[in-house]
Design a protein around this motif. Structure first.
Motif, PDB file in Angstrom:
ATOM      1  N   ASP A  73       0.835  -1.200   0.000  1.00 10.01           N
ATOM      2  CA  ASP A  73       0.000   0.000   0.000  1.00 10.01           C
ATOM      3  C   ASP A  73       0.872   1.252   0.000  1.00 10.01           C
ATOM      4  OD1 ASP A  73      -2.452  -1.192  -0.141  1.00 10.01           O
ATOM      5  OD2 ASP A  73      -3.004  -0.858   1.952  1.00 10.01           O
ATOM      6  N   GLU A  74       1.884   1.265   0.847  1.00 13.79           N
ATOM      7  CA  GLU A  74       2.768   2.431   0.935  1.00 13.79           C
ATOM      8  C   GLU A  74       3.514   2.666  -0.374  1.00 13.79           C
ATOM      9  OE1 GLU A  74       5.312   1.795   4.267  1.00 13.79           O
ATOM     10  OE2 GLU A  74       3.676   1.830   5.736  1.00 13.79           O
ATOM     11  N   LEU A  75       3.824   1.583  -1.079  1.00 11.96           N
ATOM     12  CA  LEU A  75       4.537   1.699  -2.343  1.00 11.96           C
ATOM     13  C   LEU A  75       3.612   1.973  -3.522  1.00 11.96           C
ATOM     14  CD1 LEU A  75       6.882  -1.378  -1.816  1.00 11.96           C
ATOM     15  CD2 LEU A  75       7.630   1.016  -1.983  1.00 11.96           C
ATOM     16  N   GLY A  76       2.308   1.863  -3.283  1.00  9.39           N
ATOM     17  CA  GLY A  76       1.361   2.027  -4.370  1.00  9.39           C
ATOM     18  C   GLY A  76       1.490   0.931  -5.409  1.00  9.39           C
ATOM     19  N   ALA A  77       1.794  -0.272  -4.950  1.00  9.39           N
ATOM     20  CA  ALA A  77       2.016  -1.403  -5.859  1.00  9.39           C
ATOM     21  C   ALA A  77       1.039  -2.519  -5.543  1.00  9.39           C
ATOM     22  CB  ALA A  77       3.455  -1.919  -5.727  1.00  9.39           C
ATOM     23  N   ARG A  78       0.709  -3.289  -6.559  1.00 11.18           N
ATOM     24  CA  ARG A  78      -0.132  -4.462  -6.393  1.00 11.18           C
ATOM     25  C   ARG A  78       0.630  -5.686  -6.876  1.00 11.18           C
ATOM     26  NH1 ARG A  78      -1.617  -1.317  -3.663  1.00 11.18           N
ATOM     27  NH2 ARG A  78      -3.612  -0.186  -3.556  1.00 11.18           N
TER      28      ARG A  78
END
Length: 261
Positions: A73-78
């Motif tokens: 979430d913090e990295l904005g990655a899935r």
């Protein structure tokens, strides 16, 4: 029975089980990068050159998976999480939370066992059972399969195909299951093999690895994602990786596992 025919029967009795065993474990050679990467790019998860598929195996694990969800979430990655069926049904809320946060689920089998003996019926049932569990828990049907230990056998490949799953291994890994893994070693190991269009294998649990090794993976995750982005690659789940079956020879379809774009 003549002496010659008797010998023929005894020879067949020896050779037939050996042939069956060889046919069963033969696909396991794809575990070797020297075989998988050049010969079976689809199986290695090779996709479009501007994208990296980020994948995690062995969860869900309530001790560690939530930490990865927060970090992503913090990295904005899935990412794509290859889950074990027995773990998924033990931790249904965590499975649903993973999907709620935008991640994708794949099938890693029902248990994390080594498949040395042919077991077509068992493999088919366990893969299908995991597919049903994921669908029942999330409302989404998984699309991907990765066998435990990355050991692909004929029966497991057929089980995945029967369940409508595509088998995907990896093109780069962090060797993050070892007792001596560190954030630096995980990052370096991924970087050594990673190219645009690659699929990265990491682990969000230590249930089948050295105790606490997931902490090295978690610490390395921001730098792995940053390295990809600095190289000009987007990072995401396999569903965004753009690898599909390729029609050839008058409409016949090459198994998607064996091809790449």
């Amino acid at each position: 029975m003549s002496l010659v025919s008797g010998r023929a029967v005894r020879t067949a009795a020896v050779l037939l089980p050996a042939a069956v065993a060889a046919a069963h474990v033969g696909p396991a050679a794809t575990w070797l990068p020297g075989v998988r990467l050049p010969l079976f790019p689809g199986l290695a998860g090779t996709g479009p050159g501007r994208h990296i598929a980020l994948t995690f195996d062995d969860g869900p694990d309530p001790a560690s998976t939530p930490r990865f969800l927060e970090a992503l979430d913090e990295l904005g990655a899935r990412a794509t999480f290859f889950v074990l069926g027995e773990q998924a049904v033990r931790h249904p809320a965590l499975v649903r939370e993973t999907v709620r946060r935008g991640h994708e689920l794949g099938v890693h089998g029902w248990t994390h066992d080594r498949p040395w003996r042919p077991a077509f019926a068992r493999d088919a049932e366990e893969v299908a059972r995991t597919v049903r569990a994921v669908h029942d828990l999330t409302g989404h049907r998984p699309r991907w399969y990765r066998p435990p230990y990355g050991i692909l056998t004929t029966s497991r490949w057929l089980a995945a195909r029967r369940a409508g799953l595509r088998t995907v291994l990896w093109s780069a890994w962090g060797r993050d299951w070892t007792a001596d893994a560190t954030a630096a070693s995980v990052r370096a190991r991924v970087a050594a093999d990673l190219r645009g269009g690659g699929t990265v294998l990491l682990h969000d649990s230590d249930r089948h690895a050295a105790p606490g090794c997931w902490q090295a993976t978690l610490a390395a995750l921001p730098t792995v994602v940053r390295d990809c982005r600095e190289a000009g690659w987007t990072v995401g789940p396999l569903r965004d990786h753009g690898v599909v079956p390729v029609p050839v020879h008058g409409g016949a379809v090459v198994p998607a596992e064996l091809v790449g774009e």
